[in-house]
Design a protein around this motif. Structure first.
Motif, PDB file in Angstrom:
ATOM      1  N   PRO A 195       0.852  -1.182   0.000  1.00 41.33           N
ATOM      2  CA  PRO A 195       0.000   0.000   0.000  1.00 41.33           C
ATOM      3  C   PRO A 195       0.894   1.241   0.000  1.00 41.33           C
ATOM      4  O   PRO A 195       1.780   1.382   0.843  1.00 41.33           O
ATOM      5  N   CYS A 196       0.705   2.130  -0.969  1.00 49.98           N
ATOM      6  CA  CYS A 196       1.555   3.309  -1.101  1.00 49.98           C
ATOM      7  C   CYS A 196       0.729   4.582  -1.101  1.00 49.98           C
ATOM      8  O   CYS A 196      -0.372   4.621  -1.655  1.00 49.98           O
ATOM      9  N   SER A 197       1.288   5.609  -0.483  1.00 49.42           N
ATOM     10  CA  SER A 197       0.699   6.934  -0.556  1.00 49.42           C
ATOM     11  C   SER A 197       1.578   7.795  -1.457  1.00 49.42           C
ATOM     12  O   SER A 197       2.776   7.548  -1.594  1.00 49.42           O
ATOM     13  N   ASN A 206     -12.401   1.919   4.257  1.00 46.81           N
ATOM     14  CA  ASN A 206     -12.750   2.033   2.842  1.00 46.81           C
ATOM     15  C   ASN A 206     -13.700   3.210   2.633  1.00 46.81           C
ATOM     16  O   ASN A 206     -13.914   4.022   3.542  1.00 46.81           O
ATOM     17  N   MET A 265      -7.446  -5.134   0.602  1.00 45.60           N
ATOM     18  CA  MET A 265      -8.024  -4.086  -0.235  1.00 45.60           C
ATOM     19  C   MET A 265      -8.679  -4.692  -1.475  1.00 45.60           C
ATOM     20  O   MET A 265      -9.815  -4.340  -1.832  1.00 45.60           O
ATOM     21  N   SER A 318     -11.649  -2.403  -2.957  1.00 43.13           N
ATOM     22  CA  SER A 318     -11.267  -1.008  -2.735  1.00 43.13           C
ATOM     23  C   SER A 318     -10.046  -0.637  -3.568  1.00 43.13           C
ATOM     24  O   SER A 318      -8.979  -1.219  -3.406  1.00 43.13           O
ATOM     25  N   ALA A 319     -10.217   0.339  -4.454  1.00 45.22           N
ATOM     26  CA  ALA A 319      -9.080   0.830  -5.240  1.00 45.22           C
ATOM     27  C   ALA A 319      -8.175   1.696  -4.381  1.00 45.22           C
ATOM     28  O   ALA A 319      -6.982   1.814  -4.642  1.00 45.22           O
ATOM     29  N   THR A 320      -8.760   2.315  -3.350  1.00 48.84           N
ATOM     30  CA  THR A 320      -7.989   3.115  -2.407  1.00 48.84           C
ATOM     31  C   THR A 320      -8.502   2.842  -0.998  1.00 48.84           C
ATOM     32  O   THR A 320      -9.605   2.316  -0.813  1.00 48.84           O
ATOM     33  N   HIS A 336      -7.926   4.522   3.334  1.00 50.39           N
ATOM     34  CA  HIS A 336      -7.455   5.671   4.097  1.00 50.39           C
ATOM     35  C   HIS A 336      -6.925   5.217   5.456  1.00 50.39           C
ATOM     36  O   HIS A 336      -7.617   4.494   6.190  1.00 50.39           O
ATOM     37  N   THR A 394      -4.168   8.722   2.053  1.00 50.22           N
ATOM     38  CA  THR A 394      -4.827   7.767   1.169  1.00 50.22           C
ATOM     39  C   THR A 394      -3.775   6.860   0.548  1.00 50.22           C
ATOM     40  O   THR A 394      -2.727   7.329   0.087  1.00 50.22           O
ATOM     41  N   VAL A 395      -4.049   5.556   0.548  1.00 53.97           N
ATOM     42  CA  VAL A 395      -3.111   4.588  -0.019  1.00 53.97           C
ATOM     43  C   VAL A 395      -3.773   3.815  -1.144  1.00 53.97           C
ATOM     44  O   VAL A 395      -4.992   3.672  -1.188  1.00 53.97           O
ATOM     45  N   GLN A 396      -2.948   3.332  -2.043  1.00 58.81           N
ATOM     46  CA  GLN A 396      -3.416   2.506  -3.143  1.00 58.81           C
ATOM     47  C   GLN A 396      -2.425   1.365  -3.370  1.00 58.81           C
ATOM     48  O   GLN A 396      -1.264   1.468  -2.976  1.00 58.81           O
TER      49      GLN A 396
END
Length: 243
Positions: free
Chosen positions: A2-4, A32, A52, A57-59, A61, A168-170
């Protein structure tokens, strides 16, 4: 992982991988778009992202209170940052700040009622160091990355009063688990499962023996060392027979 991402005015993107410095610490939750938790936040980065994806969930928090932010940091925001430096990250849009959970939910475009219910439920159990929803802090890996000073559970404490902060991470790719098929000696196999003489593979070039799971640190390094050793021994035996 997971990266911000923090995007500068010139378009440059600074990417932070949330591997172990913040997610496992007590006083942080991940939610989510419905404001609901979906995973054990203290699990490995691989399992977090799988959570995720399974949640659709694409993103997501990562949410914490100010005490957490100053003690542990959050992503690119390092611990013990002054109010001025924190404000810089807020102004840049990387760090989202809300005086209340409702304000934070509005800025994140997260369901406010869902977030409020999530924090209320989480805090009630966290007051006793418990997490019945996801059993956070019950595995050795969870506890190792937590805060040993937080008792009885190094990974769990309630979120305090506002202000609240979030990043926010993705999902982002780290490595590949789908390399070449091979046998126990690292010999590469063809489409029919037969050995290709003289061709070996190890590390990320060889399909992972863990089949895409992540049991813990060293999941790529351990097999790379073992199969590198087995490849060398097998190649040496072949060379001896040919001499």
């Amino acid at each position: 992982m997971p990266c911000s991402i923090r995007t500068a005015k010139d378009g440059y993107q600074a990417i932070w991988p949330h591997i172990l410095l913040d997610r496992a610490k007590p006083g942080l939750i991940a939610v989510n778009a419905q404001g609901k938790r979906f995973v054990n936040e203290s699990n490995s980065y691989h399992d977090f992202v799988m959570g995720m994806l399974n949640d659709g969930s694409a993103t997501a928090h990562l949410i914490c209170d100010q005490n957490f932010l100053q003690r542990y940091g959050l992503g690119l925001v390092m611990p013990l940052r002054s109010a001025i430096n924190i404000a810089r990250f807020v102004k840049a849009g990387y760090l989202i700040k809300g005086s209340t959970l409702g304000e934070l939910a509005s800025k994140l475009k997260v369901d406010a009622e869902g977030l409020a219910n999530t924090v209320r439920t989480y805090n009630a159990a966290a007051a006793n160091g418990d997490d019945p929803a996801f059993n956070r802090g019950t595995s050795p890996m969870n506890r190792h990355n937590g805060d040993p000073q937080q008792l009885p559970n190094p990974c769990v404490r309630p979120l305090g009063d506002g202000p609240y902060y979030a990043v926010t991470v993705q999902p982002a790719d780290l490595a590949c688990s789908a390399g070449l098929s091979g046998n126990a000696d690292g010999q590469v196999l063809n489409m029919q499962g037969q050995v290709i003489d003289g061709l070996y593979a190890c590390g990320n070039d060889l399909a992972s023996i863990f089949r895409g799971t992540y049991p813990g640190p060293g999941t790529t390094l351990g097999p790379a060392i073992v199969f590198g050793w087995r490849v060398a021994r097998h190649a040496a035996r072949v060379a001896d027979r040919q001499c």
